[in-house]
Design a protein around this motif. Structure first.
Motif, short mmCIF file in Angstrom:
data_model
loop_
_atom_site.label_atom_id
_atom_site.label_comp_id
_atom_site.label_asym_id
_atom_site.label_seq_id
_atom_site.Cartn_x
_atom_site.Cartn_y
_atom_site.Cartn_z
N GLY A 234 -9.32 -8.51 2.37
CA GLY A 234 -10.22 -7.46 2.85
C GLY A 234 -11.68 -7.88 2.71
O GLY A 234 -12.50 -7.64 3.61
N SER B 56 -5.76 -7.29 6.53
CA SER B 56 -6.88 -6.36 6.37
C SER B 56 -7.78 -6.51 7.58
O SER B 56 -8.05 -7.63 8.03
CB SER B 56 -7.67 -6.66 5.10
OG SER B 56 -7.04 -6.11 3.96
N LYS C 293 -3.60 -12.35 -1.16
CA LYS C 293 -3.63 -11.05 -0.49
C LYS C 293 -4.73 -10.14 -1.04
O LYS C 293 -5.30 -9.32 -0.32
CB LYS C 293 -2.27 -10.36 -0.63
CG LYS C 293 -2.18 -9.04 0.11
CD LYS C 293 -0.87 -8.33 -0.18
CE LYS C 293 -0.86 -6.94 0.45
NZ LYS C 293 0.31 -6.15 0.06
N TYR D 196 0.81 -1.20 0.00
CA TYR D 196 0.00 0.00 0.00
C TYR D 196 0.86 1.27 0.00
O TYR D 196 1.90 1.34 0.63
CB TYR D 196 -0.92 0.02 1.24
CG TYR D 196 -1.55 1.36 1.50
CD1 TYR D 196 -2.65 1.79 0.76
CD2 TYR D 196 -1.02 2.21 2.46
CE1 TYR D 196 -3.21 3.03 0.98
CE2 TYR D 196 -1.59 3.46 2.69
CZ TYR D 196 -2.69 3.86 1.95
OH TYR D 196 -3.23 5.09 2.17
N GLY E 49 -5.52 -1.44 7.05
CA GLY E 49 -4.56 -2.40 6.54
C GLY E 49 -3.31 -2.37 7.41
O GLY E 49 -3.04 -1.37 8.09
#
Length: 566
Positions: free
Chosen positions: A364, A391, A360, A121, A422
């Motif tokens: 989330g 997440s 991955k 990120y 995150g």
């Protein structure tokens, strides 16, 4: 899982009566307005008639003048500008807005989206190296960067300036960028604090247009992308976001960009799209690019210059979305199995699960599904680039970000919002995080927050749901956080004719109340009540009021949220 029914706080009945008379509307509708902070005719006019004239000047945002000055300098000196953004819907729409706008009259511009798996990120060292290798001297970062102090210093050593346009909560130290645009800065007096990352991008192009005397139409043509970001990033539908979403949806439904047109054509929605449709029909497809492969595919779609080009891009993204669904289903099933096999995990007030081979890109989504299932703060972890990435999702009323802050000694990095975040950490710290997160949450969470609730706005008699009532109610839209579709409660209702089960476990019937017409109803997941209802037992219903479109026919439908037998 049973849900608590919570009736919203009472409001001043004199104010409700006065507003009802002033607007010539039902008292129930006036009550809904008062609950939303609307107390008089003028406030109601602004609420029901959002205007682009009500948008704040972008120059009220701290550092906006510095940002525009630096962009103009770059254009004047023919510098290469790189628009950098996160790989989710908010980030990719933000990049698409700023890149498309500047590209209309300046060619020395490119865009960059970090690889979710190789870079993670936000701003990355790899991204800065890419900029240096390709002679970019100005990076405009969107939807990320507010905590990237070390990355900005690294860029400065390479002679690269940064403008940061973020909407996340800053840390104790701001990056030493040329300009840091973030309404959540403590020293920023911008009147509205809840813009999306794409909303910040919109403010930049609005400021640039004002400075250069460009027509506002040049800016407003990107409102459909802004609306998609507002919906997908789950920001409050209040203030400026309400105005931007209102006009963005109009553009999305009437004259969308080529990329969004291609996505709308893939959807199964009948009739006009609302923000909920965007969340479930458009957002997941845009996100799928970054989850399965690379989010630059999403930007390529969103900046398409023809419908043919957009449809070609959309084909790839739709395939990626199907792959995303497969990963989602498998990993959710595996996570549920881990929890169900552990008596310890079942009894906890949190969920923290880890499997190093989980994809991955979908953890989330899986975290959201686990939160729905067990209704407690949840973290889903997997292995990524030698670290563990996670997440996290929360429940209504509980500040996840604060809880993670108390676990920061176990984390390498974390960021996000009250309800979603995150993180990255070392694998050896996973057991400690499972214990500490549980301890922090168990100590601070109110017991009632671990039960899902139905928030009820007002009592109503079915006879009050007239065509005029519904016409006014529709004007409360667009609906979303802090302006959710109102939920009503009606007592002593009963089924007309035979209730039916449809789909997996959904209740379909017509209900009425003494002195009222019958209304078409759908109750998702409420099939357990069919036997009692078909015995003619009266019940209390809570529901939202919707417009159902079927084969070009429209009718008022009650969407049941809960049933209580009398």
């Amino acid at each position: 899982m049973q849900k608590r029914w919570v009736e919203r706080n009472t409001v001043d009945t004199d104010v409700v009566t006065s507003l009802s008379k002033a607007l010539n509307i039902h008292k129930v509708l006036a009550r809904l307005l008062v609950q939303r902070g609307v107390f008089d005719f003028e406030q109601a006019r602004k609420f029901f008639r959002p205007s682009l004239d009500d948008l704040h000047s972008p120059f009220l945002m701290k550092d906006m003048d510095l940002a525009i000055r630096r962009i103009e300098q770059a254009i004047g000196m023919k510098e290469n500008i790189l628009v950098y953004g996160d790989y989710d819907v908010d980030g990719t729409t933000a990049v698409s807005v700023l890149y498309s706008f500047l590209k209309r009259f300046y060619n020395h511009i490119g865009y960059y989206i970090p690889d979710r798996y190789k870079e993670g990120y936000g701003i990355s060292f790899q991204g800065i190296d890419y900029a240096a290798e390709n002679n970019y001297s100005l990076i405009i970062a969107l939807d990320c960067g507010i905590k990237s102090v070390d990355k900005i210093e690294y860029a400065a050593q390479k002679g690269i300036d940064f403008i940061i346009g973020d909407h996340h909560t800053p840390g104790n130290e701001l990056p030493k960028a040329t300009a840091v645009l973030d309404p959540k800065r403590k020293d920023c007096n911008y009147p509205y604090k809840e813009l999306s990352g794409c909303g910040i991008a919109f403010k930049i192009i609005h400021a640039f247009a004002k400075t250069n005397q460009l027509e506002e139409a040049e800016v407003f043509q990107y409102l459909d992308l802004v609306a998609v970001s507002i919906a997908s990033d789950i920001v409050p539908i209040t203030g400026e976001n309400r105005v931007l979403a209102y006009y963005g949806l109009k553009k999305l439904n009437n004259n969308p960009s080529f990329g969004l047109r291609a996505l709308v054509d893939l959807s199964t929605k009948a009739g006009e799209m609302n923000l909920t449709d965007v969340i479930f029909q458009i957002g997941p497809r845009i996100n799928a690019a970054g989850r399965i492969d690379h989010a630059k595919d999403a930007v390529k779609l969103l900046i398409s210059k023809s419908l043919e080009e957009a449809k070609n891009c959309c084909g790839l993204i739709d395939v990626q979305n199907m792959q995303r669904k497969d990963f989602d289903a498998r990993i959710t099933a595996e996570a549920l199995e881990i929890i169900q096999k552990s008596e310890t995990l079942i009894k906890r007030k949190t969920t923290v699960v880890y499997q190093e081979d989980w994809h991955k890109g979908v953890i989330g989504i899986v975290a959201s599904r686990l939160t729905e299932k067990y209704y407690r703060p949840t973290i889903v972890l997997t292995k990524s680039n030698g670290h563990v990435a996670g997440s996290a999702r929360s429940v209504a009323g509980f500040d996840l970000y604060e809880a993670l802050s108390e676990c920061s000694d176990l984390l390498e990095q974390f960021g996000g919002h009250k309800y979603a975040a995150g993180l990255t950490m070392k694998a050896e710290n996973v057991p400690a995080l499972q214990s500490k997160f549980e301890a922090v949450v168990a100590q601070s969470i109110a017991p009632e927050l671990l039960e899902p609730e139905i928030s009820i706005d007002a009592k109503i008699h079915l006879a009050d749901i007239t065509p005029k009532f519904f016409r006014v109610l529709k004007q409360f839209a667009p609906f979303g956080p802090e302006n959710n579709a109102p939920v009503f409660i009606a007592k002593n209702v009963y089924s007309v004719g035979e209730a039916q089960l449809v789909g997996a476990n959904h209740l379909k019937m017509y209900i009425t109340q003494e002195g009222a017409p019958a209304f078409d109803c759908i109750g998702f997941g409420l099939g357990e009540y069919i036997t009692h209802i078909n015995k003619g037992i009266p019940f209390t219903a809570c529901f939202s009021i919707e417009e159902n479109v079927w084969r070009d026919k429209k009718n008022i439908q009650l969407n049941l949220k809960g049933i209580r037998l009398m």
